[in-house]
Write a protein that holds these residues in place. Structure first.
Motif, PDB file in Angstrom:
ATOM      1  N   LEU A 134      -5.449  -6.630   1.084  1.00  0.00           N
ATOM      2  CA  LEU A 134      -5.132  -6.909  -0.313  1.00  0.00           C
ATOM      3  C   LEU A 134      -5.754  -8.241  -0.712  1.00  0.00           C
ATOM      4  O   LEU A 134      -5.952  -9.107   0.134  1.00  0.00           O
ATOM      5  N   ALA A 135      -6.044  -8.374  -1.985  1.00  0.00           N
ATOM      6  CA  ALA A 135      -6.476  -9.674  -2.497  1.00  0.00           C
ATOM      7  C   ALA A 135      -5.873  -9.871  -3.873  1.00  0.00           C
ATOM      8  O   ALA A 135      -5.601  -8.905  -4.593  1.00  0.00           O
ATOM      9  N   GLN A 136      -5.677 -11.131  -4.220  1.00  0.00           N
ATOM     10  CA  GLN A 136      -5.186 -11.458  -5.561  1.00  0.00           C
ATOM     11  C   GLN A 136      -6.334 -11.243  -6.545  1.00  0.00           C
ATOM     12  O   GLN A 136      -7.506 -11.349  -6.163  1.00  0.00           O
ATOM     13  N   VAL A 137      -6.019 -10.934  -7.791  1.00  0.00           N
ATOM     14  CA  VAL A 137      -7.065 -10.762  -8.798  1.00  0.00           C
ATOM     15  C   VAL A 137      -6.887 -11.794  -9.913  1.00  0.00           C
ATOM     16  O   VAL A 137      -5.775 -12.282 -10.149  1.00  0.00           O
ATOM     17  N   ASP A 138      -7.992 -12.131 -10.569  1.00  0.00           N
ATOM     18  CA  ASP A 138      -7.905 -13.075 -11.684  1.00  0.00           C
ATOM     19  C   ASP A 138      -7.539 -12.325 -12.969  1.00  0.00           C
ATOM     20  O   ASP A 138      -7.270 -11.123 -12.935  1.00  0.00           O
ATOM     21  N   GLU A 139      -7.557 -13.047 -14.097  1.00  0.00           N
ATOM     22  CA  GLU A 139      -7.090 -12.421 -15.340  1.00  0.00           C
ATOM     23  C   GLU A 139      -7.993 -11.283 -15.806  1.00  0.00           C
ATOM     24  O   GLU A 139      -7.581 -10.450 -16.620  1.00  0.00           O
ATOM     25  N   LYS A 140      -9.214 -11.246 -15.251  1.00  0.00           N
ATOM     26  CA  LYS A 140     -10.093 -10.114 -15.575  1.00  0.00           C
ATOM     27  C   LYS A 140     -10.030  -9.042 -14.491  1.00  0.00           C
ATOM     28  O   LYS A 140     -10.899  -8.169 -14.425  1.00  0.00           O
ATOM     29  N   ARG A 141      -9.020  -9.136 -13.640  1.00  0.00           N
ATOM     30  CA  ARG A 141      -8.749  -8.170 -12.582  1.00  0.00           C
ATOM     31  C   ARG A 141      -9.843  -8.110 -11.525  1.00  0.00           C
ATOM     32  O   ARG A 141     -10.062  -7.089 -10.900  1.00  0.00           O
ATOM     33  N   ARG A 142     -10.553  -9.259 -11.327  1.00  0.00           N
ATOM     34  CA  ARG A 142     -11.555  -9.325 -10.264  1.00  0.00           C
ATOM     35  C   ARG A 142     -10.916  -9.992  -9.049  1.00  0.00           C
ATOM     36  O   ARG A 142     -10.217 -11.009  -9.194  1.00  0.00           O
ATOM     37  N   PRO A 143     -11.132  -9.443  -7.834  1.00  0.00           N
ATOM     38  CA  PRO A 143     -10.536 -10.036  -6.634  1.00  0.00           C
ATOM     39  C   PRO A 143     -10.996 -11.482  -6.464  1.00  0.00           C
ATOM     40  O   PRO A 143     -12.153 -11.816  -6.742  1.00  0.00           O
ATOM     41  N   ILE A 144     -10.075 -12.369  -6.039  1.00  0.00           N
ATOM     42  CA  ILE A 144     -10.397 -13.778  -5.836  1.00  0.00           C
ATOM     43  C   ILE A 144     -10.697 -13.983  -4.352  1.00  0.00           C
ATOM     44  O   ILE A 144      -9.851 -13.678  -3.491  1.00  0.00           O
ATOM     45  N   ALA A 145     -11.904 -14.487  -4.062  1.00  0.00           N
ATOM     46  CA  ALA A 145     -12.306 -14.701  -2.672  1.00  0.00           C
ATOM     47  C   ALA A 145     -11.378 -15.704  -2.015  1.00  0.00           C
ATOM     48  O   ALA A 145     -10.930 -16.670  -2.648  1.00  0.00           O
ATOM     49  N   GLY A 146     -11.042 -15.464  -0.758  1.00  0.00           N
ATOM     50  CA  GLY A 146     -10.180 -16.384  -0.018  1.00  0.00           C
ATOM     51  C   GLY A 146      -8.704 -16.033  -0.090  1.00  0.00           C
ATOM     52  O   GLY A 146      -7.886 -16.643   0.595  1.00  0.00           O
ATOM     53  N   THR A 147      -8.339 -15.048  -0.917  1.00  0.00           N
ATOM     54  CA  THR A 147      -6.918 -14.667  -1.031  1.00  0.00           C
ATOM     55  C   THR A 147      -6.613 -13.403  -0.230  1.00  0.00           C
ATOM     56  O   THR A 147      -5.509 -12.872  -0.310  1.00  0.00           O
ATOM     57  N   GLU A 148      -7.592 -12.916   0.535  1.00  0.00           N
ATOM     58  CA  GLU A 148      -7.389 -11.649   1.249  1.00  0.00           C
ATOM     59  C   GLU A 148      -6.314 -11.765   2.327  1.00  0.00           C
ATOM     60  O   GLU A 148      -6.212 -12.768   3.012  1.00  0.00           O
ATOM     61  N   GLU A 149      -5.519 -10.705   2.432  1.00  0.00           N
ATOM     62  CA  GLU A 149      -4.515 -10.600   3.497  1.00  0.00           C
ATOM     63  C   GLU A 149      -4.600  -9.187   4.033  1.00  0.00           C
ATOM     64  O   GLU A 149      -4.623  -8.239   3.247  1.00  0.00           O
ATOM     65  N   THR A 150      -4.617  -9.035   5.357  1.00  0.00           N
ATOM     66  CA  THR A 150      -4.716  -7.693   5.931  1.00  0.00           C
ATOM     67  C   THR A 150      -3.378  -7.264   6.505  1.00  0.00           C
ATOM     68  O   THR A 150      -2.702  -8.039   7.178  1.00  0.00           O
ATOM     69  N   LYS A 154       3.825  -7.594  -4.927  1.00  0.00           N
ATOM     70  CA  LYS A 154       2.782  -8.584  -5.213  1.00  0.00           C
ATOM     71  C   LYS A 154       2.062  -8.196  -6.487  1.00  0.00           C
ATOM     72  O   LYS A 154       1.247  -7.265  -6.489  1.00  0.00           O
ATOM     73  N   LEU A 155       2.366  -8.919  -7.572  1.00  0.00           N
ATOM     74  CA  LEU A 155       1.709  -8.658  -8.852  1.00  0.00           C
ATOM     75  C   LEU A 155       0.310  -9.269  -8.825  1.00  0.00           C
ATOM     76  O   LEU A 155       0.043 -10.186  -8.037  1.00  0.00           O
ATOM     77  N   SER A 156      -0.576  -8.767  -9.684  1.00  0.00           N
ATOM     78  CA  SER A 156      -1.968  -9.245  -9.732  1.00  0.00           C
ATOM     79  C   SER A 156      -2.632  -9.182  -8.353  1.00  0.00           C
ATOM     80  O   SER A 156      -3.333 -10.096  -7.952  1.00  0.00           O
ATOM     81  N   HIS A 157      -2.383  -8.104  -7.622  1.00  0.00           N
ATOM     82  CA  HIS A 157      -3.020  -7.892  -6.325  1.00  0.00           C
ATOM     83  C   HIS A 157      -3.588  -6.479  -6.283  1.00  0.00           C
ATOM     84  O   HIS A 157      -3.039  -5.579  -6.900  1.00  0.00           O
ATOM     85  N   THR A 158      -4.668  -6.305  -5.532  1.00  0.00           N
ATOM     86  CA  THR A 158      -5.196  -4.956  -5.360  1.00  0.00           C
ATOM     87  C   THR A 158      -5.733  -4.773  -3.944  1.00  0.00           C
ATOM     88  O   THR A 158      -5.826  -5.725  -3.171  1.00  0.00           O
ATOM     89  N   VAL A 159      -6.071  -3.516  -3.632  1.00  0.00           N
ATOM     90  CA  VAL A 159      -6.649  -3.194  -2.329  1.00  0.00           C
ATOM     91  C   VAL A 159      -8.149  -3.447  -2.408  1.00  0.00           C
ATOM     92  O   VAL A 159      -8.824  -2.902  -3.289  1.00  0.00           O
ATOM     93  N   VAL A 160      -8.678  -4.276  -1.503  1.00  0.00           N
ATOM     94  CA  VAL A 160     -10.126  -4.513  -1.495  1.00  0.00           C
ATOM     95  C   VAL A 160     -10.798  -3.863  -0.289  1.00  0.00           C
ATOM     96  O   VAL A 160     -12.020  -3.745  -0.251  1.00  0.00           O
ATOM     97  N   ASP A 161     -10.014  -3.427   0.705  1.00  0.00           N
ATOM     98  CA  ASP A 161     -10.628  -2.735   1.844  1.00  0.00           C
ATOM     99  C   ASP A 161      -9.593  -1.868   2.552  1.00  0.00           C
ATOM    100  O   ASP A 161      -8.407  -2.218   2.613  1.00  0.00           O
ATOM    101  N   ILE A 162     -10.078  -0.732   3.045  1.00  0.00           N
ATOM    102  CA  ILE A 162      -9.238   0.139   3.859  1.00  0.00           C
ATOM    103  C   ILE A 162      -9.910   0.244   5.219  1.00  0.00           C
ATOM    104  O   ILE A 162     -11.084   0.621   5.303  1.00  0.00           O
ATOM    105  N   GLN A 163      -9.202  -0.135   6.289  1.00  0.00           N
ATOM    106  CA  GLN A 163      -9.781  -0.032   7.627  1.00  0.00           C
ATOM    107  C   GLN A 163      -9.354   1.264   8.300  1.00  0.00           C
ATOM    108  O   GLN A 163      -8.300   1.804   7.989  1.00  0.00           O
ATOM    109  N   GLY A 164     -10.185   1.691   9.259  1.00  0.00           N
ATOM    110  CA  GLY A 164      -9.891   2.923   9.990  1.00  0.00           C
ATOM    111  C   GLY A 164     -10.866   4.000   9.603  1.00  0.00           C
ATOM    112  O   GLY A 164     -11.258   4.111   8.430  1.00  0.00           O
TER     113      GLY A 164
END
Lengths: 452, 122
Positions: free
Chosen positions: A253-269, A234-244
């Motif tokens: 994970l969440a997708q990031v925009d062109e400024k590498r900021r996570p895009i709300a609503g794209t989170e997948e656990t 998954k390109l343009s994606h980063t880790v936004v939370d670690i559980q445990g």
């Protein structure tokens, strides 16, 4: 104190190749210092194939590649001290050097006619702490992985987060599988290689997430490590939370925009017990910095001239401590050059160099992030000089061009260039000489990416 | 006729290639910089193979594990069969680069060889 012509810090691929080439250039007094229990460096844990196509014209695994160089070092009877940690490298110049020599009892007759000797402080369990004197030092300490602390990932600090290289060592050398359900952040080559390795050992690698819109690893590793096993990238994606809290239980994970900021609503656990980080390598230059070696803010490696010599005379650098390479074959080639140049330095010692020699500064511009070397003394240049560099973005159907004093001397078409793959240009001395006015001592060589 | 896109894994260049395929026959390969690319594309589209690398346990060695590889590439479909056998194996130190561990791994006819050295533990 024992004195050597060449002391090499590190017995990885760079240190071994430098030692062999210094020996073959006629130097017999060589010492390699290595902190691990065996020579070969990181190659010992890189058990996959794909090494040596340039150097040996056959495809080898990492340990086999290391073994070839270890054998070459052994055949030449070069001294290599294992389990030895270098603590410090210092320089004593001119008159000071004499007093230090007297203090340490170096025989006056043996003393070289050089202006400065280097003192390497090392320690081991068997010998305690001691110093050796060196006429030249070759820095070959390699690099380290960028850790979690450098990433600003939110969440707790549970067990189960490893750098990809740590996981590689655990699996391939210690025989432990660090987890069963894995998420990998970063598409550097070690992360890709570990995605395959953990899959082969029975783990389920669910996804590789990459912050950038392109992979940081070699294309062929995407094919043979991810595609072969159906692992999504998954390109343009980063880790936004670690559980445990005690152990990793999941990663979001969440997708990031062109400024590498996570895009709300794209989170997948992803439910998982392990997160591997393959987010870049940093040259390990604490010793170099302590010695006063000037470092590049771009590569974090020493700034070197055409001979791979740093700003400290007689101190050379090669391999991943100089700049992070993709291919060990190029490390061996570069280190071979450093070894040869250290030998040449010793041979020429005492003969003063002509003052005011012609120097070419290399200026990386538009798209070219850095070059190694960063300047060339024309008098010391060989017939050809390889300039290695990385670009800062993905470029398609572009040109790499070199301009000497504003005149174009090289134009090379490149169908694809990416930050994950090192580029090179070869300069010819003959050609440079035709563009350089001998009265002019300082020249500028611009290297840049151009679209047309 | 169909056109298949491939990335060569023969060396780190990673050439992007296009192969024209008619049934099981490969008519042409484009985009490769060397003959290895052509050979890879033809093999990859008809009977893909890989070299498998792994590790096995060492008894009485200075190290716990020794790296191994299949001496040649084996069919892709055999990779997990190969790994299943590899996981059950162990050797006694010393082991040297090139030592044959198993003559025929997973019925492929290909030998599994050591790629590292492990001395006897002292």
């Amino acid at each position: 104190m024992k004195q050597y012509d060449v002391v090499i810090i590190g017995a990885g691929p760079a240190g071994l190749a430098a030692a062999v080439s210094a020996f073959d250039a006629g130097i017999r007094s060589i010492l390699i210092l290595e902190r691990d229990r065996e020579a070969g460096g990181i190659l010992n844990q890189c058990i996959h194939n794909g090494f040596g196509l340039h150097t040996f014209k056959e495809e080898l695994t990492g340990p086999e590649y290391a073994d070839r160089f270890v054998k070459q070092v052994e055949e030449r009877g070069i001294e290599c001290r294992l389990n030895t940690m270098v603590m410090d490298i210092g320089v004593e110049c001119g008159a000071e050097a004499e007093s230090v020599d007297a203090k340490h009892g170096v025989d006056a007759m043996e003393k070289p006619s050089c202006r400065s000797l280097k003192y390497v402080t090392a320690m081991s369990r068997t010998d305690g702490m001691y110093q050796v004197a060196a006429r030249t030092v070759i820095l070959a300490m390699g690099c380290r992985e960028r850790p979690r602390g450098a990433l600003n990932i939110p969440g707790y600090r549970p067990a189960g987060i490893y750098s990809a290289g740590t996981a590689q060592r655990l699996v391939n050398m210690e025989g432990y599988l660090p987890g069963k359900k894995v998420v990998i952040l970063g598409s550097g080559d070690i992360g890709l290689i570990m995605a395959r390795r953990m899959t082969l050992e029975g783990a389920k690698v669910q996804v590789v997430a990459e912050l950038m819109p392109y992979s940081g690893g070699l294309k062929r590793n995407i094919v043979q490590c991810l595609d072969d096993y159906g692992i999504p990238l998954k390109l343009s994606h980063t880790v936004v939370d670690i559980q445990g809290k005690e152990r990793v239980e999941g990663v979001t994970l969440a997708q990031v925009d062109e400024k590498r900021r996570p895009i709300a609503g794209t989170e997948e656990t992803y439910e998982c017990d392990t997160l591997l980080l393959s987010v870049g390598l940093l040259p390990e230059n604490e010793l170099s910095a302590g010695l006063g070696v000037e470092l590049s803010p771009v590569t974090s490696g020493p700034i070197v001239n055409e001979s791979l010599e740093t700003n400290i005379e007689g101190v050379f650098a090669c391999g991943n401590v100089l700049h992070v390479h993709d291919l060990v074959d190029f490390v061996s080639e570069e280190a071979g050059l450093a070894g040869k140049n250290a030998a040449a330095y010793i041979t020429r010692m005492g003969k003063e160099e002509a003052a005011g020699q012609v120097q070419i500064e290399i200026s990386p511009q538009s798209g070219v992030r850095y070059t190694v070397p960063s300047h060339i003394r024309l008098s010391q240049m060989q017939d050809t000089q390889t300039i290695r560099f990385r670009v800062g973005d993905v470029y398609k159907n572009c040109f790499i061009r070199a301009y000497l004093n504003d005149k174009q001397i090289i134009s090379k078409k490149r169908p694809v260039m990416a930050p994950g793959e090192m580029e090179q240009l070869v300069l010819k001395k003959e050609q440079l000489l035709t563009f350089v006015e001998p009265e002019e001592k300082s020249h500028c060589l611009v290297i840049r990416v151009e679209e047309k | 006729m169909s056109i298949k896109k491939l990335i060569c894994i023969g060396c780190p260049l990673g050439c992007e290639m296009e192969a024209e395929q008619e049934g099981t026959e490969i008519i042409s390969v484009k985009g490769n910089t060397c003959p290895r690319g052509d050979a890879y594309a033809r093999k990859e589209l008809t009977s893909p193979t890989r070299i498998v690398t792994s590790t096995i346990r060492v008894e009485g060695g200075a190290r716990h594990m020794v790296p191994v590889k299949t001496r040649q590439d084996i069919p892709k479909g055999k990779i997990f069969d190969c790994m299943e056998e590899v996981r059950k194996l162990s050797v006694t130190a010393p082991v040297h680069v090139g030592d044959v561990i198993v003559k025929d791994i997973a019925g492929t006819g290909v030998a599994l060889v050591a790629t590292g050295n492990v001395n006897v533990s002292n």
